[in-house]
Design a protein around this motif. Sequence first.
Motif, PDB file in Angstrom:
ATOM      1  N   THR A   1       0.842  -1.336   0.104  1.00 29.58           N
ATOM      2  CA  THR A   1       0.008   0.121   0.132  1.00 29.58           C
ATOM      3  C   THR A   1       0.849   1.354   0.034  1.00 29.58           C
ATOM      4  N   GLY A   2       2.201   1.165  -0.084  1.00 25.45           N
ATOM      5  CA  GLY A   2       2.976   2.328  -0.058  1.00 25.45           C
ATOM      6  C   GLY A   2       2.951   3.208   1.408  1.00 25.45           C
TER       7      GLY A   2
ATOM      8  N   PHE B   1      -3.416  17.104   4.013  1.00 29.20           N
ATOM      9  CA  PHE B   1      -3.721  15.959   3.145  1.00 29.20           C
ATOM     10  C   PHE B   1      -4.258  14.668   4.253  1.00 29.20           C
ATOM     11  N   ASP B   2      -4.484  14.787   5.566  1.00 27.53           N
ATOM     12  CA  ASP B   2      -4.747  13.778   6.365  1.00 27.53           C
ATOM     13  C   ASP B   2      -6.021  13.279   6.024  1.00 27.53           C
ATOM     14  N   ALA B   3      -7.037  13.860   5.700  1.00 29.76           N
ATOM     15  CA  ALA B   3      -8.337  13.221   5.481  1.00 29.76           C
ATOM     16  C   ALA B   3      -8.219  12.524   4.472  1.00 29.76           C
TER      17      ALA B   3
ATOM     18  N   VAL C   1       3.155  16.708   2.606  1.00 24.99           N
ATOM     19  CA  VAL C   1       3.070  15.421   2.299  1.00 24.99           C
ATOM     20  C   VAL C   1       3.598  14.701   3.619  1.00 24.99           C
ATOM     21  N   VAL C   2       2.896  13.437   4.108  1.00 26.44           N
ATOM     22  CA  VAL C   2       3.196  12.854   5.162  1.00 26.44           C
ATOM     23  C   VAL C   2       4.331  11.897   5.120  1.00 26.44           C
ATOM     24  N   VAL C   3       5.127  11.933   6.102  1.00 25.07           N
ATOM     25  CA  VAL C   3       6.301  11.191   6.015  1.00 25.07           C
ATOM     26  C   VAL C   3       6.191  10.077   7.175  1.00 25.07           C
ATOM     27  N   PRO C   4       5.676   8.740   7.198  1.00 24.78           N
ATOM     28  CA  PRO C   4       5.752   8.128   8.411  1.00 24.78           C
ATOM     29  C   PRO C   4       7.025   7.978   9.091  1.00 24.78           C
ATOM     30  N   PRO C   5       7.001   7.878  10.375  1.00 24.36           N
ATOM     31  CA  PRO C   5       8.439   7.871  11.013  1.00 24.36           C
ATOM     32  C   PRO C   5       9.357   6.618  10.614  1.00 24.36           C
ATOM     33  N   HIS C   6       8.818   5.519  10.371  1.00 25.37           N
ATOM     34  CA  HIS C   6       9.927   4.640   9.872  1.00 25.37           C
ATOM     35  C   HIS C   6      10.330   4.684   8.483  1.00 25.37           C
ATOM     36  N   VAL C   7       9.775   5.755   7.743  1.00 24.06           N
ATOM     37  CA  VAL C   7      10.308   5.884   6.300  1.00 24.06           C
ATOM     38  C   VAL C   7      11.472   6.806   6.593  1.00 24.06           C
ATOM     39  N   ALA C   8      11.300   8.031   7.515  1.00 20.02           N
ATOM     40  CA  ALA C   8      12.651   8.865   7.694  1.00 20.02           C
ATOM     41  C   ALA C   8      13.457   8.128   8.508  1.00 20.02           C
ATOM     42  N   GLU C   9      13.134   7.195   9.334  1.00 18.44           N
ATOM     43  CA  GLU C   9      14.361   6.193   9.915  1.00 18.44           C
ATOM     44  C   GLU C   9      15.088   5.690   8.793  1.00 18.44           C
ATOM     45  N   TYR C  10      14.557   5.217   8.016  1.00 13.99           N
ATOM     46  CA  TYR C  10      15.139   4.516   6.796  1.00 13.99           C
ATOM     47  C   TYR C  10      15.994   5.411   6.058  1.00 13.99           C
ATOM     48  N   ALA C  11      15.481   6.260   5.751  1.00 15.91           N
ATOM     49  CA  ALA C  11      16.354   7.493   5.003  1.00 15.91           C
ATOM     50  C   ALA C  11      17.512   7.609   5.741  1.00 15.91           C
TER      51      ALA C  11
ATOM     52  N   GLY D   1       0.215  10.674  -6.991  1.00 13.85           N
ATOM     53  CA  GLY D   1      -1.122  10.738  -6.537  1.00 13.85           C
ATOM     54  C   GLY D   1      -1.342  10.489  -5.096  1.00 13.85           C
ATOM     55  N   ARG D   2      -0.056  10.163  -4.419  1.00 14.92           N
ATOM     56  CA  ARG D   2      -0.488   9.747  -3.069  1.00 14.92           C
ATOM     57  C   ARG D   2       0.229  11.068  -2.134  1.00 14.92           C
ATOM     58  N   PHE D   3      -0.412  10.900  -0.645  1.00 13.18           N
ATOM     59  CA  PHE D   3      -0.091  12.024   0.159  1.00 13.18           C
ATOM     60  C   PHE D   3       0.623  11.699   1.140  1.00 13.18           C
ATOM     61  N   ASN D   4       1.480  10.612   1.107  1.00  7.35           N
ATOM     62  CA  ASN D   4       2.280  10.137   2.109  1.00  7.35           C
ATOM     63  C   ASN D   4       3.626   9.449   1.351  1.00  7.35           C
ATOM     64  N   VAL D   5       4.664   9.442   1.902  1.00  4.29           N
ATOM     65  CA  VAL D   5       5.807   8.892   1.292  1.00  4.29           C
ATOM     66  C   VAL D   5       6.010   7.505   1.668  1.00  4.29           C
TER      67      VAL D   5
END
Lengths: 450, 334
Positions: free
Chosen positions: A91-92, A110-112, B224-234, B280-284
């Motif tokens: 799901t990326g 963009f949360d919603a 755009v939202v960066v989940p913490p584990h993605v930032a840690e991976y970077a 087209g995604r709003f998260n990394v």
Amino acid sequence: MKAAALSMLLTRAGRNLNRILVSIHVARAMAWTGTVAGIAVLAARFFGLRDALTAWIALTALGGLIGFAVGRARRLDRPETARWLDRHLGTGEALSAALICLARGCAGSFDAAIVERAEVLSAPGTKIGWPMRFLLHRAATAVIVMAVFAPAIGLWSHGLGAPCTAALPGASPVQDRPGRPSGPKKASRALELPPQVVAQAMFPYDKELALQAEQALRAGDAELLNELIMQARRGMEEELARAQSPEERRRIQAEQERRQSIIRGTQSSSGNEDRDEESTDGRPAPAGGGEGRDGREQEPEGRPGKSGMASMASRREAGGRPQDGIGLTENGDLDDIYPRPPGPGSGTKGGGTPGTGRGNARGSQGRTAEKTGGDRVLIAPREDDSVLEYVLPGKGARVPLVQVVPDSRRAAEGALGHAFVPAEYADSVRWYFLALSRETAATPPKEVQP
Amino acid sequence: MTELAATMQRCLEGLGRVRGQIHRVIVGQEAVVELTLLALLCEGHVLLEGVPGLGKTKLVRALGASLDLSFARVQFTPDLMPADVLGTSMVGQRERGGFDLRFERGPIFANLILADEINRASPKTQAALLEAMQEQAVTVRGERHELPRPFLVLATQNPLEMEGTYPLPEAQIDRFLFKILVPYPSEEELVSIIERTVGPEEPCCQAVLTAGEVQALQHGVREVVVPPHVAEYAARLILATQPEHVSASPRVRRFVRYGAGPRGAQALVLAGKANALVQGRFNVGLEDVRKLIAPALRHRVALNFDGLSEGIRVDDLLAEVVDHVPVDKKPVGI
């Protein structure tokens, strides 16, 4: 904002994943503890452990419990579950991001949209491939361990090869002396008896002599004990001369022969001492009798119960502590009593301190060269290679090129990185040092004449 | 869907049109175009490296023409002076009479700057770009002048002709978001180039995206939202490029002189955000970071002499870093 589908998916996935995770930990722990405990229990069974199967089952179950506790402690929380689902559903990281958005109350721009997308991805029909492969692998390993060890331990416990653990009351078997070849098992069954019993056995008809013998045994005085035996012999000869009836004469003769055999045994053990010393082949021996805890443990198997007076005396000289017990065979036969030979390592025959073989001579390595220091150092790999000849401040000392090239190369790399050097000049410097590196790698380091 | 998200959708459609306009002029080179657009969304500078004739300058011109942005080209030569880039004070006549010093703006005061063959300029002139690239402002005679936004420097350099060039210093090269290697076109692409360019009419681009839309996209990238584990991976990827770090692979330790720093980490995650938004995604996602590690870090990792003599490619080392670094700091166990 509500995220019912996402929440439901995370709850369902978390529950199932945690079940699998805990099961994996339990299976893994049972496999490990089953194996280790199985080997340990089999080994302990060899030395007389009773009810090995129960012990093994208990240990393995304990391992399983520990695995269960570890698995519970390492349960996945919701972010970890979301991460696992992201990975397996591709799901990326949408579910992880949605959790973050929900945690902050969907305050971001963009949360919603992120949560909406996560809801779509978490639709009830979402199929998840649970990681059963890991669980099956671990469970299969555990089952194999059980299948191997349970019958093995069970058979040995209740069927084959249960070792005899019978023992005479009040007697403890004498153990083998380490480092000595083992004799037959029967011979190792020497017993420990108090000196009083031994003395009474030696002089059953003479309480005074028995008392003196007991004291001699306690003191480890072999000469006194021999003297007592000889005295008893003389007394019996006198009795024999005075004996009237044939029965009494036979009894006195039998007693006399028994004591004679004791004396022979004492003398023959002196010969054994010599053989023992020769057999050690001059090697440093264990610290003689002094290290024995109770004067019986280091008895060679071939001569059970021969912890004799000489041994105790020598042990006392070596700092050992004379003890109460002496060796006696299981059937209490005094014919088998021999004095213990002194440890071949005690005294001057021990061989002294072994040399290290190194000594103090260290050769010329590390010797300060006469020409070290000063104001010129000449570094050149070869006399005839003027290109690589390199003169640094210093005097007389010649440093191998291989020792200076790496540092110089690093300095050059740094300088080129931090200074504005035209590319063609930078290349020249680079290739110069590469050539130097190859040169030093190809030729062994050596001092050369300028 | 929020208003910003809706705006993003609209702007992304505009970005698609920009892509189409560029491809009217540039044949192939999809990755180069894509990375250039990502850099535009990140408001990051781009260093294009390739042999002459691959369309580097044309690409930047096409991008400038497709966007409703001001465009300037500076041909860097050894005798180019900082004032030629930044601007200079000129004596001018006042309306009421008399003379005064006026600041005449240089070509740097444009939205898109094409710094052609940047490594031919002297270090002094190269350094003049430093403040502009980092601060989006220039200071002349003690007076600070803000540059127009968006501001993007697209520099080109030729990797072959090194004679008479001054390689960019580490401090300056670190300010480029991407270093994009421009490859040779394929046979089909060459045929298409011939057909398009030797005819009587040469294709040209029309502006299809406004400066405001570009800025909205740039703002959207930051959201755009960066989940913490993605930032840690970077962060772990960045650390693994440093030869002194414990997580560095043996080849990195052997061949790398210095690795990427914090600016590399910023570039990697920011580019990942832009890539996610374009998709087209709003998260990394982890894949965004993995995909962009080469253009974002290849100019921030320097080989030592061993690496150069062995012919090691930084891109290969970075691919090894991606393979070497675990995705999870603490594996979940299943």
